[in-house]
Design a protein around this motif. Structure first.
Motif, mmCIF file in Angstrom:
data_model
loop_
_atom_site.group_PDB
_atom_site.id
_atom_site.type_symbol
_atom_site.label_atom_id
_atom_site.label_comp_id
_atom_site.label_asym_id
_atom_site.label_seq_id
_atom_site.Cartn_x
_atom_site.Cartn_y
_atom_site.Cartn_z
ATOM 1 N N GLN A 135 19.999 7.714 -10.701
ATOM 2 C CA GLN A 135 21.033 6.740 -10.378
ATOM 3 C C GLN A 135 22.086 7.307 -9.430
ATOM 4 N N ASP A 136 21.906 8.556 -9.017
ATOM 5 C CA ASP A 136 22.857 9.158 -8.075
ATOM 6 C C ASP A 136 22.897 8.361 -6.767
ATOM 7 N N PRO A 137 24.083 8.156 -6.201
ATOM 8 C CA PRO A 137 24.189 7.467 -4.893
ATOM 9 C C PRO A 137 23.865 8.429 -3.748
ATOM 10 N N LEU A 138 22.606 8.569 -3.428
ATOM 11 C CA LEU A 138 22.156 9.570 -2.470
ATOM 12 C C LEU A 138 22.409 9.158 -1.025
ATOM 13 N N TYR A 139 22.674 10.164 -0.189
ATOM 14 C CA TYR A 139 22.807 9.934 1.250
ATOM 15 C C TYR A 139 21.447 9.704 1.910
ATOM 16 N N PHE A 140 20.405 10.320 1.356
ATOM 17 C CA PHE A 140 19.075 10.245 1.942
ATOM 18 C C PHE A 140 18.085 9.773 0.883
ATOM 19 N N LYS A 141 16.933 9.309 1.326
ATOM 20 C CA LYS A 141 15.853 9.081 0.388
ATOM 21 C C LYS A 141 15.513 10.411 -0.270
ATOM 22 N N PRO A 142 15.329 10.424 -1.586
ATOM 23 C CA PRO A 142 15.014 11.700 -2.239
ATOM 24 C C PRO A 142 13.648 12.233 -1.823
ATOM 25 N N TYR A 143 12.725 11.310 -1.534
ATOM 26 C CA TYR A 143 11.382 11.733 -1.158
ATOM 27 C C TYR A 143 10.778 10.715 -0.202
ATOM 28 N N HIS A 144 9.710 11.143 0.441
ATOM 29 C CA HIS A 144 9.001 10.258 1.372
ATOM 30 C C HIS A 144 7.509 10.496 1.173
ATOM 31 N N ILE A 145 6.774 9.432 0.944
ATOM 32 C CA ILE A 145 5.333 9.530 0.747
ATOM 33 C C ILE A 145 4.631 9.025 2.000
ATOM 34 N N ILE A 146 3.818 9.883 2.575
ATOM 35 C CA ILE A 146 3.078 9.543 3.791
ATOM 36 C C ILE A 146 1.616 9.316 3.414
ATOM 37 N N GLU A 147 1.107 8.155 3.759
ATOM 38 C CA GLU A 147 -0.319 7.894 3.574
ATOM 39 C C GLU A 147 -1.037 8.319 4.846
ATOM 40 N N LYS A 148 -1.736 9.433 4.730
ATOM 41 C CA LYS A 148 -2.366 10.040 5.914
ATOM 42 C C LYS A 148 -3.875 9.882 5.836
ATOM 43 N N GLN A 149 -4.451 9.443 6.913
ATOM 44 C CA GLN A 149 -5.906 9.346 7.005
ATOM 45 C C GLN A 149 -6.462 10.747 7.291
ATOM 46 N N ILE A 150 -7.310 11.240 6.401
ATOM 47 C CA ILE A 150 -7.890 12.566 6.596
ATOM 48 C C ILE A 150 -9.414 12.472 6.669
ATOM 49 N N ARG A 151 -9.968 13.396 7.439
ATOM 50 C CA ARG A 151 -11.418 13.443 7.617
ATOM 51 C C ARG A 151 -11.991 14.444 6.636
ATOM 52 N N ASP A 152 -13.007 14.049 5.890
ATOM 53 C CA ASP A 152 -13.607 14.944 4.901
ATOM 54 C C ASP A 152 -14.772 15.709 5.515
ATOM 55 N N GLY A 153 -15.443 16.480 4.651
ATOM 56 C CA GLY A 153 -16.508 17.347 5.141
ATOM 57 C C GLY A 153 -17.682 16.613 5.746
ATOM 58 N N SER A 154 -17.871 15.333 5.409
ATOM 59 C CA SER A 154 -18.972 14.554 5.967
ATOM 60 C C SER A 154 -18.594 13.850 7.263
ATOM 61 N N GLY A 155 -17.314 13.920 7.616
ATOM 62 C CA GLY A 155 -16.830 13.244 8.816
ATOM 63 C C GLY A 155 -16.213 11.893 8.551
ATOM 64 N N ALA A 156 -16.294 11.426 7.311
ATOM 65 C CA ALA A 156 -15.695 10.138 6.953
ATOM 66 C C ALA A 156 -14.187 10.298 6.773
ATOM 67 N N THR A 157 -13.430 9.242 7.009
ATOM 68 C CA THR A 157 -11.984 9.263 6.830
ATOM 69 C C THR A 157 -11.592 8.385 5.652
ATOM 70 N N SER A 158 -10.542 8.837 4.981
ATOM 71 C CA SER A 158 -9.968 8.072 3.870
ATOM 72 C C SER A 158 -8.532 8.515 3.699
ATOM 73 N N PRO A 159 -7.693 7.722 3.027
ATOM 74 C CA PRO A 159 -6.275 8.057 2.941
ATOM 75 C C PRO A 159 -5.962 9.028 1.796
ATOM 76 N N VAL A 160 -4.985 9.902 2.041
ATOM 77 C CA VAL A 160 -4.388 10.717 0.990
ATOM 78 C C VAL A 160 -2.887 10.496 1.072
ATOM 79 N N LYS A 161 -2.251 10.373 -0.090
ATOM 80 C CA LYS A 161 -0.806 10.161 -0.132
ATOM 81 C C LYS A 161 -0.100 11.489 -0.420
ATOM 82 N N VAL A 162 0.616 11.976 0.601
ATOM 83 C CA VAL A 162 1.321 13.252 0.502
ATOM 84 C C VAL A 162 2.811 12.963 0.385
ATOM 85 N N GLY A 163 3.415 13.393 -0.711
ATOM 86 C CA GLY A 163 4.834 13.165 -0.948
ATOM 87 C C GLY A 163 5.663 14.399 -0.654
ATOM 88 N N PHE A 164 6.763 14.227 0.074
ATOM 89 C CA PHE A 164 7.677 15.326 0.401
ATOM 90 C C PHE A 164 9.023 15.042 -0.247
#
Length: 662
Positions: free
Chosen positions: A172-201
């Protein structure tokens, strides 16, 4: 599957040693090579503590420097990205202040709405994914910081900086910034296919900014304990779908036990459930690596883990690129870490003659983005303000009274005496405390003040006083003056009588906490143990290293009150000096200590910075110690004939070794 505690990261060095001569110039990371169809390699890249060092240029010395510069670090980003299956780039704070370009932008040019700060220009060129704040982002005030951040094309996160009073629930703290940001990144796997991973900072800043920048933050902001904020927000990140949680911790590594409000909390941050990897900074050290954290319980300086989790600290000023490589595996609809490696990759090395050799070149796009500000900074720092009749250097600042500290103390006393002369404290004798900011150490063998006699320019004043601290004065007793000096004397190791070439300096004690107090005379008895450790904790209450402490030619009166000129950092409790805190402050000036030095030089026309010898080591007899300093110190040995200092050959990492007879 094994837990992170059970994992054994692959050594990048051992992998590359087996690469055939016919391999391509860019070799894929082992994870990118071996990833299966349900696995993917994700490389996370860190810069930290850039301190406006975009260019590989030392503005204080007014010459190029191959050990620094985001433009250099940037040039390896393309190849580092090419080694990876997928990659993301973050900054871990302290990018806005730290060299004359930062001061030029804050004090000369300013930041109007729509302007883009040069360090942000460079970051935008490189395509950062996320960033957090360091303590030095606040040095020029909140308005300047927010105007600067507005130019970024990537988000900043900070979970423990609030706009006002802390709430009972951190969420409930009145923060100046977002505490975190989640990026949904499309990544390529070992077979060459792409799918999303959600990386939170999620980002964290040292709570101590409320002391260090009270002038800019008091009544406008507050900070929460880093671990409290993490324990509140990380579960929420998981609820919001983060597959992987990355802590951007502008906080160092300290293994002395968890405590509320601790400055260097990254080790214990690794113990927060749900955090998967940690980027650290703030301490200007390197992790993983062979030197800096090998004795910290819970830190593996070889693998690069904190409490078993991957972690990196990427040096400072762009000296290294921090890399955390993750092998991810699909677990249903989400991803989890099944292996990792960690590395702090340098931009230079030293050859067999200890000379710096650049391993990378400038990235032209970064250089072009800041060309105008770079030239304007050069014009700014080359502006003369007066003359000095003698050279100003800090090569011997830790072992003898020193001209670079002396001129700072003289200027501070000159200013404070004027400010107090008509007020309620006009009768207090004025002392002055100053420390050597450039005294080698982590900064390397060239990290010393060295100003020749003759014209003195703004760049030289900035070299004498690196930080935009503001002037303050505290009222303390003679006993507290002694304790202040006892704390400073902790930089020296205890020396046995009759010792031969015993190491003098404790490398864990920062030189900016080695205050010399002018206006009194004293000696330091090295045969006694230090009363305080580097964190201001009493470890030997019976010990008294400071001897023959006198004021006006007589033993100091423990009950007499003195005004001591210092800076806002020290007066606010920075460095944890005993009994020195904001309740002792009697004067808060609007001027920076650096501006006061400029005013003093302009007022005098020509300054005479010769040290007055107000402190020395108490004689021990038949005892020698050694210390390391810059090799250029050899040019000034003649100035210290009475101090019995002699050349003792070469030290390590480009330093020179000297012997002192006590």
């Amino acid at each position: 599957m094994p837990s992170l505690l059970d994992l054994h990261p692959i050594s990048r060095r051992s992998f590359l040693s087996g690469v055939a001569a016919s391999a391509a110039l860019v070799t894929l990371h082992p994870f990118a090579v071996r990833a299966n169809g349900n696995q993917a390699h994700l490389r996370l890249m860190e810069t930290t503590d850039i301190h406006v060092n975009v260019m590989p240029y030392d503005y204080y010395a007014d010459k190029p420097n191959d050990t620094m510069g985001l433009a250099r670090t940037a040039s390896i980003i393309d190849s580092i990205r090419a080694e990876a299956g997928n990659s993301m780039l973050i900054d871990n704070g302290d990018f806005l202040q730290g060299n004359p370009m930062g001061d030029y932008m804050a004090y000369q040019k300013g930041m109007k709405p729509g302007d883009v700060h040069p360090v942000i220009k460079a970051m935008n060129v490189l395509g950062y994914d996320c960033g957090t704040l360091g303590n030095h982002e606040f040095n020029y005030g909140l308005d300047f910081m927010f105007n600067t951040l507005a130019g970024a094309t990537f988000p900043f996160v900070c979970a423990n900086l609030t706009k006002g009073q802390l709430a009972s629930d951190p969420k409930q703290d009145p923060l100046y910034f977002k505490p975190y940001h989640i990026i949904e990144k499309q990544i390529r796997d070992g077979s060459g296919a792409t799918s999303p991973v959600k990386v939170g900072f999620i980002g964290f800043v040292p709570p101590q900014i409320m002391l260090w920048d009270a002038k800019n933050l008091e009544g406008k902001a507050m900070t929460r304990d880093i671990l409290q904020a993490a324990r509140a927000w990380v579960p929420q990140m998981k609820e919001d779908g983060a597959d992987i949680v990355i802590a951007l911790s502008h906080s160092g590594i300290d293994g002395h036990g968890e405590s509320e409000g601790m400055e260097n909390a990254s080790l214990y941050l690794a113990g927060v459930e749900g955090i998967d990897a940690i980027f650290t900074g703030h301490q200007h050290l390197v992790f993983p690596g062979p030197k800096d954290f090998e004795d910290v319980p819970g830190a593996d300086a070889v693998k690069g883990t904190l409490l078993g989790k991957p972690a990196v600290m990427a040096g400072f000023w762009g000296s290294h690129m921090g890399l955390i490589d993750l092998l991810l595996e699909k677990d249903g609809s989400s991803w989890k870490i099944v292996d990792f490696t960690c590395e702090a990759r340098p931009i230079y090395h030293r050859d067999d003659n200890r000379k710096v050799v650049a391993d990378v070149k400038d990235k032209p796009e970064v250089v072009a983005s800041v060309a105008a500000e770079h030239q304007a900074t050069l014009d700014y720092v080359r502006t003369p303000v007066g003359k000095t009749s003698a050279p100003l250097y800090s090569y011997f600042a830790l072992v003898a009274d020193d001209p670079s500290i002396q001129i700072v103390s003289i200027a501070q006393s000159w200013y404070i005496k004027q400010m107090l002369k008509d007020g309620p404290h006009k009768d207090l004798p004025v002392l002055s405390a100053a420390a050597p900011f450039k005294a080698g150490g982590r900064g390397g063998a060239d990290y010393f003040t060295d100003v020749p006699a003759g014209d003195i320019a703004i760049k030289n004043v900035a070299d004498l006083y690196l930080y935009p601290n503001t002037i303050q004065a505290v009222a303390i007793t003679g006993e507290q003056v002694k304790n202040w000096l006892e704390m400073s004397a902790g930089i020296f190791n205890q020396i046995e009588k009759g010792a031969k070439d015993a190491p003098l300096i404790n490398p864990d004690f920062p030189s900016y906490n080695y205050d010399v107090i002018d206006g009194v005379t004293y000696q330091i008895d090295l045969t006694k143990p230090a009363r305080y450790d580097k964190d201001g904790v009493v470890v030997h209450p019976e010990s008294s290293r400071i001897v023959n402490l006198q004021f006006d030619g007589k033993p100091i009166d423990p009950g007499q009150t003195f005004a001591v000129a210092t800076n806002n950092y020290r007066a606010g409790g920075g460095g944890k000096f005993p009994e020195i805190a904001s309740d002792k402050v009697i004067f808060v000036g609007p001027d920076t200590n650096r501006d006061i030095i400029v005013r003093y030089i302009v007022d005098q026309g020509t300054i005479n910075p010769s040290a007055d010898g107000n402190w020395s080591f108490a004689p021990i007899g038949d005892t020698t110690v050694t210390f390391e300093t810059g090799p250029k110190a050899r040019d000034f040995l003649a100035d210290f004939k009475g101090a019995e200092i002699e050349d003792a050959g070469d030290g390590v990492d480009g330093f020179a070794k000297f012997r002192l007879t006590i």
